[in-house]
Design a protein around this motif. Sequence first.
Motif, PDB file in Angstrom:
ATOM      1  N   LEU A   1       0.825  -1.218  -0.108  1.00 19.71           N
ATOM      2  CA  LEU A   1       0.178  -0.011  -0.101  1.00 19.71           C
ATOM      3  C   LEU A   1       0.838   1.183   0.072  1.00 19.71           C
ATOM      4  O   LEU A   1       0.789   2.191  -0.701  1.00 19.71           O
ATOM      5  CB  LEU A   1      -1.032   0.055   1.126  1.00 19.71           C
ATOM      6  N   MET A   2       1.769   1.206   0.904  1.00 18.89           N
ATOM      7  CA  MET A   2       2.840   2.469   0.929  1.00 18.89           C
ATOM      8  C   MET A   2       3.368   2.653  -0.109  1.00 18.89           C
ATOM      9  O   MET A   2       3.688   3.868  -0.857  1.00 18.89           O
ATOM     10  CB  MET A   2       3.569   2.439   2.002  1.00 18.89           C
TER      11      MET A   2
ATOM     12  N   THR B   1       8.591   5.261   4.649  1.00 16.00           N
ATOM     13  CA  THR B   1       7.951   4.488   5.598  1.00 16.00           C
ATOM     14  C   THR B   1       7.297   3.370   5.229  1.00 16.00           C
ATOM     15  O   THR B   1       6.774   2.786   5.954  1.00 16.00           O
ATOM     16  CB  THR B   1       6.840   5.498   6.330  1.00 16.00           C
ATOM     17  N   LYS B   2       7.518   2.850   3.906  1.00 17.83           N
ATOM     18  CA  LYS B   2       7.125   1.832   3.480  1.00 17.83           C
ATOM     19  C   LYS B   2       7.407   0.603   4.346  1.00 17.83           C
ATOM     20  O   LYS B   2       6.631  -0.312   4.228  1.00 17.83           O
ATOM     21  CB  LYS B   2       7.125   1.651   2.036  1.00 17.83           C
ATOM     22  N   THR B   3       8.556   0.504   4.821  1.00 12.79           N
ATOM     23  CA  THR B   3       8.850  -0.727   5.693  1.00 12.79           C
ATOM     24  C   THR B   3       8.582  -0.753   7.075  1.00 12.79           C
ATOM     25  O   THR B   3       8.954  -1.570   7.809  1.00 12.79           O
ATOM     26  CB  THR B   3      10.460  -1.048   5.353  1.00 12.79           C
TER      27      THR B   3
ATOM     28  N   ILE C   1      -1.607   2.262  16.477  1.00 12.42           N
ATOM     29  CA  ILE C   1      -0.923   3.262  17.137  1.00 12.42           C
ATOM     30  C   ILE C   1       0.389   3.325  16.263  1.00 12.42           C
ATOM     31  O   ILE C   1       0.953   4.502  16.797  1.00 12.42           O
ATOM     32  CB  ILE C   1      -0.706   3.168  18.668  1.00 12.42           C
ATOM     33  N   TYR C   2       0.730   2.580  15.757  1.00 15.02           N
ATOM     34  CA  TYR C   2       2.180   2.599  15.007  1.00 15.02           C
ATOM     35  C   TYR C   2       2.077   3.612  13.876  1.00 15.02           C
ATOM     36  O   TYR C   2       1.185   3.462  12.770  1.00 15.02           O
ATOM     37  CB  TYR C   2       2.689   1.317  14.397  1.00 15.02           C
TER      38      TYR C   2
ATOM     39  N   VAL D   1       1.277   9.127   9.972  1.00 17.08           N
ATOM     40  CA  VAL D   1       1.508   8.826   8.526  1.00 17.08           C
ATOM     41  C   VAL D   1       0.168   8.290   7.983  1.00 17.08           C
ATOM     42  O   VAL D   1      -0.451   8.729   7.122  1.00 17.08           O
ATOM     43  CB  VAL D   1       2.668   7.808   8.360  1.00 17.08           C
ATOM     44  N   ALA D   2      -0.610   7.499   8.653  1.00 19.22           N
ATOM     45  CA  ALA D   2      -1.827   6.730   8.378  1.00 19.22           C
ATOM     46  C   ALA D   2      -2.888   8.010   8.301  1.00 19.22           C
ATOM     47  O   ALA D   2      -3.796   7.825   7.415  1.00 19.22           O
ATOM     48  CB  ALA D   2      -2.225   5.755   9.332  1.00 19.22           C
ATOM     49  N   VAL D   3      -3.106   8.761   9.357  1.00 17.49           N
ATOM     50  CA  VAL D   3      -3.846   9.749   9.461  1.00 17.49           C
ATOM     51  C   VAL D   3      -3.721  10.867   8.284  1.00 17.49           C
ATOM     52  O   VAL D   3      -4.578  11.339   7.613  1.00 17.49           O
ATOM     53  CB  VAL D   3      -3.941  10.480  10.952  1.00 17.49           C
TER      54      VAL D   3
END
Length: 130
Positions: free
Chosen positions: A6-7, A61-63, A69-70, A74-76
């Motif tokens: 996905l990333m 941040t793909k890896t 919470i991790y 970036v997810a938000v």
Amino acid sequence: MKTKILMTLSAVTLALAGIALTFAPEEILLSISAEGTPALTLVLQLLGALYFGFGMLNWMTKTARIGGIYNRPVAVANSSHYAIAALALMKSLTGNSDLPAIIWVVAIVYAVFATAFGALLFWSPVKSQD
């Protein structure tokens, strides 16, 4: 969920859009039958820089562990970017049937990424200890 895939897909998509907007804003405006002004060209180039930078954030941040919470920022950020853009695109498409077909493709891509990153916000990357 395979966050690396996905990333990576998000990073490549955003980076390619960023490069295109940065180096070919006039051609992009012509392809959607929009009149280009120097101010609009500059705005598209700035948007290209933003997309490219966001793509690089996703690439770097793909890896990393993402979800729950991790790496929540970036997810938000990805979730809100894709969701807001998908809603804006859908609203424009439903209100204006004269838009080019490529806008539908972009809207679908945004909706898919919005769904994936939305799910990632609530998904825990840690396996449960049953």
